[in-house]
Scaffold this active site. Structure first.
Site, mmCIF file in Angstrom:
data_model
loop_
_atom_site.group_PDB
_atom_site.id
_atom_site.type_symbol
_atom_site.label_atom_id
_atom_site.label_comp_id
_atom_site.label_asym_id
_atom_site.label_seq_id
_atom_site.Cartn_x
_atom_site.Cartn_y
_atom_site.Cartn_z
ATOM 1 C CB ALA A 64 9.529 -62.368 -13.218
ATOM 2 N N GLY A 109 12.312 -58.883 -10.335
ATOM 3 C CA GLY A 109 11.876 -59.722 -9.306
ATOM 4 C C GLY A 109 13.045 -60.355 -8.493
ATOM 5 C CD GLU A 112 9.590 -57.158 -7.252
ATOM 6 O OE1 GLU A 112 9.576 -57.828 -8.350
ATOM 7 O OE2 GLU A 112 8.578 -56.657 -6.913
ATOM 8 C CD GLU A 132 10.388 -54.899 -11.914
ATOM 9 O OE1 GLU A 132 10.901 -53.978 -11.668
ATOM 10 O OE2 GLU A 132 10.208 -55.991 -11.269
HETATM 11 N N1 DAK Z 1 13.956 -63.502 -18.276
HETATM 12 C C1 DAK Z 1 14.417 -64.335 -19.297
HETATM 13 N N2 DAK Z 1 15.518 -64.381 -19.598
HETATM 14 C C2 DAK Z 1 16.666 -63.767 -19.152
HETATM 15 C C3 DAK Z 1 16.361 -62.611 -18.542
HETATM 16 C C4 DAK Z 1 14.895 -62.488 -17.669
HETATM 17 N N3 DAK Z 1 14.692 -61.739 -16.766
HETATM 18 N N4 DAK Z 1 17.295 -61.846 -18.038
HETATM 19 C C5 DAK Z 1 18.229 -62.309 -18.983
HETATM 20 N N5 DAK Z 1 17.759 -63.386 -19.529
HETATM 21 C C6 DAK Z 1 18.498 -64.275 -20.540
HETATM 22 C C7 DAK Z 1 18.787 -63.621 -22.031
HETATM 23 O O1 DAK Z 1 17.452 -63.615 -22.593
HETATM 24 C C8 DAK Z 1 19.930 -64.291 -22.751
HETATM 25 O O2 DAK Z 1 19.390 -65.406 -23.193
HETATM 26 P P1 DAK Z 1 19.969 -65.989 -24.513
HETATM 27 O O3 DAK Z 1 19.689 -64.934 -25.437
HETATM 28 O O4 DAK Z 1 21.441 -66.354 -24.239
HETATM 29 O O5 DAK Z 1 18.991 -67.342 -24.846
HETATM 30 C C9 DAK Z 1 20.688 -64.686 -21.389
HETATM 31 O O6 DAK Z 1 19.861 -64.653 -20.162
HETATM 32 C C10 DAK Z 1 21.985 -63.844 -20.937
HETATM 33 O O7 DAK Z 1 21.624 -62.586 -20.962
HETATM 34 P P2 DAK Z 1 22.120 -61.266 -21.655
HETATM 35 O O8 DAK Z 1 22.649 -61.968 -22.941
HETATM 36 O O9 DAK Z 1 21.212 -60.278 -21.898
HETATM 37 O O10 DAK Z 1 23.024 -60.879 -20.905
HETATM 38 P P3 DAK Z 1 23.796 -59.496 -20.704
HETATM 39 O O11 DAK Z 1 24.998 -59.671 -19.937
HETATM 40 O O12 DAK Z 1 23.944 -58.758 -21.967
HETATM 41 O O13 DAK Z 1 22.638 -58.475 -19.895
HETATM 42 C C11 DAK Z 1 21.147 -58.166 -18.340
HETATM 43 C C12 DAK Z 1 22.130 -58.939 -18.674
HETATM 44 C C13 DAK Z 1 20.815 -58.595 -16.881
HETATM 45 C C14 DAK Z 1 21.389 -56.501 -18.314
HETATM 46 C C15 DAK Z 1 19.825 -58.199 -19.313
HETATM 47 O O14 DAK Z 1 20.095 -59.846 -19.554
HETATM 48 C C16 DAK Z 1 18.595 -57.927 -18.711
HETATM 49 O O15 DAK Z 1 18.376 -56.573 -19.036
HETATM 50 N N6 DAK Z 1 17.846 -58.716 -18.332
HETATM 51 C C17 DAK Z 1 16.500 -58.286 -18.150
HETATM 52 C C18 DAK Z 1 16.460 -57.718 -16.744
HETATM 53 C C19 DAK Z 1 14.753 -57.280 -16.503
HETATM 54 O O16 DAK Z 1 14.298 -56.568 -16.937
HETATM 55 N N7 DAK Z 1 14.529 -58.102 -15.246
HETATM 56 C C20 DAK Z 1 13.014 -57.723 -14.553
HETATM 57 C C21 DAK Z 1 12.172 -58.763 -15.423
HETATM 58 S S1 DAK Z 1 10.420 -58.270 -14.942
HETATM 59 C C22 DAK Z 1 4.622 -60.433 -10.921
HETATM 60 C C23 DAK Z 1 5.549 -60.303 -9.857
HETATM 61 C C24 DAK Z 1 6.770 -59.905 -10.250
HETATM 62 C C25 DAK Z 1 7.082 -59.760 -11.715
HETATM 63 C C26 DAK Z 1 6.190 -59.893 -12.645
HETATM 64 C C27 DAK Z 1 4.875 -60.135 -12.489
HETATM 65 N N8 DAK Z 1 3.514 -60.630 -10.638
HETATM 66 C C28 DAK Z 1 2.934 -60.693 -9.049
HETATM 67 C C29 DAK Z 1 2.483 -60.871 -11.570
HETATM 68 C C30 DAK Z 1 8.459 -59.443 -11.938
HETATM 69 C C31 DAK Z 1 8.967 -59.066 -13.070
HETATM 70 C C32 DAK Z 1 10.308 -58.842 -13.471
HETATM 71 O O17 DAK Z 1 11.060 -59.448 -12.557
#
Ligand code: DAK
Length: 258
Positions: A64, A109, A112, A132
């Site tokens: 997400a 997400g 998921e 998460e």
């Molecule tokens: N959201 C927004 N932007 C993201 C992102 C994300 N999940 N993942 C990556 N980006 C963006 C980065 O901020 C970066 O943007 P700029 O800085 O260039 O503007 C760009 O994509 C490239 O990412 P990186 O520079 O970080 O690239 P790397 O290769 O260094 O790293 C990475 C890749 C995938 C390891 C890293 O980007 C990362 O850790 N990303 C976050 C992964 C993560 O934590 N995903 C889980 C998100 S929480 C709900 C239901 C479901 C959910 C929530 C609520 N409800 C029912 C209420 C789900 C929650 C989630 O999914």
């Protein structure tokens, strides 16, 4: 219909839905989820297999959209959650096979989303995980439940509690993905699997999918009753008559899904 953050392409009976926001690693923001929902709703009876994949080189879906989520107030967060649940439920309610082609990061997400498909093929570059807890929350699009059903409780707890990312080979080892392909061959592989499926009776596939899903949480006796009913219901359908007639006439069947 034109979309900004997704692409929906049709190749005969096979549709490919690409989440296409590579600058944010295809993270699911509100707009993307809305477009995803609209695209899935738009699929007609002529679509017999759906492949879901990610645009760009690096990601399937990196979760997400954290930037957008971090700014949500409670009412918007409720709407976002409801939208996500609707979109994923819609995907799961499809009677056609759905294949996740995981071409890179499938986190949160994104993992998921892949789990909400019938099965997952991954490229060698794929990394999957549910990070998460590191953000102080838990998976919210069904990840805790679907991962547990896919890999068992201990593995699911290990992945959820550590938030660790696993590579494609490990994901295959634990039964989360079916096959690992070189990046350049992933979509072709998914399409070749889809091509095999679309030769078969659509009603039979829909019935098989329904009884497998409904039977999964039941005891074997009840589950086999579902199978028996599904089997019987197919008799009298055009597909059943055509499938058996074609076999006896030694020719390929021409199914209509009726
Ligand atoms: N959201 C927004 N932007 C993201 C992102 C994300 N999940 N993942 C990556 N980006 C963006 C980065 O901020 C970066 O943007 P700029 O800085 O260039 O503007 C760009 O994509 C490239 O990412 P990186 O520079 O970080 O690239 P790397 O290769 O260094 O790293 C990475 C890749 C995938 C390891 C890293 O980007 C990362 O850790 N990303 C976050 C992964 C993560 O934590 N995903 C889980 C998100 S929480 C709900 C239901 C479901 C959910 C929530 C609520 N409800 C029912 C209420 C789900 C929650 C989630 O999914």
């Amino acid at each position: 219909m034109t979309y900004e953050n997704i692409r929906l392409e049709h190749d005969g009976a096979v549709a490919t839905l690409t989440i296409d926001r590579p600058k944010a690693l295809n993270a699911l923001n509100n707009k993307t989820l809305q477009e995803f929902e609209a695209a899935v709703k738009s699929l007609g009876a002529d679509t017999r297999v759906l492949i879901v994949t990610g645009g760009g080189e690096k990601a399937f879906v990196a979760g997400a959209d954290i930037a957008e989520m971090s700014a949500l107030e409670e009412p918007q967060a409720r709407e976002f959650a409801a939208l996500g649940h609707r979109a994923f439920a819609l995907l799961e309610s499809l009677s056609i096979p759905t294949i996740a082609a995981v071409n890179g990061f499938a986190l949160g997400g994104g993992c998921e989303l892949a789990l909400a498909c019938d099965f997952i093929y991954a490229s060698e570059k794929a990394q999957l995980g549910l990070p998460e807890v590191g953000l102080g929350v838990i998976p919210g699009f069904g990840g805790t439940q679907r991962l547990t059903r896919a890999v068992g409780r201990a593995r699911a707890k290990e992945l959820v509690f550590t938030g660790a990312r696993i590579d494609a080979a490990k994901a295959k080892e634990i039964g989360l993905v079916l096959e690992v392909l070189p990046a350049g061959e992933l979509l072709a592989h998914c399409r070749s699997i889809a091509a095999k499926m679309i030769k078969n009776g659509p009603l039979a596939i829909a019935t098989a999918k329904r009884v497998i899903e409904q039977g999964a949480d039941k005891d074997l006796g009840e589950a086999n009753t579902l199978e028996r009913q599904g089997f019987a219901e197919l008799f009298g359908s055009d597909d059943q008559r055509e499938g058996m007639k074609a076999f006896l006439e030694k020719r390929p069947a021409v199914f209509t899904g009726k």
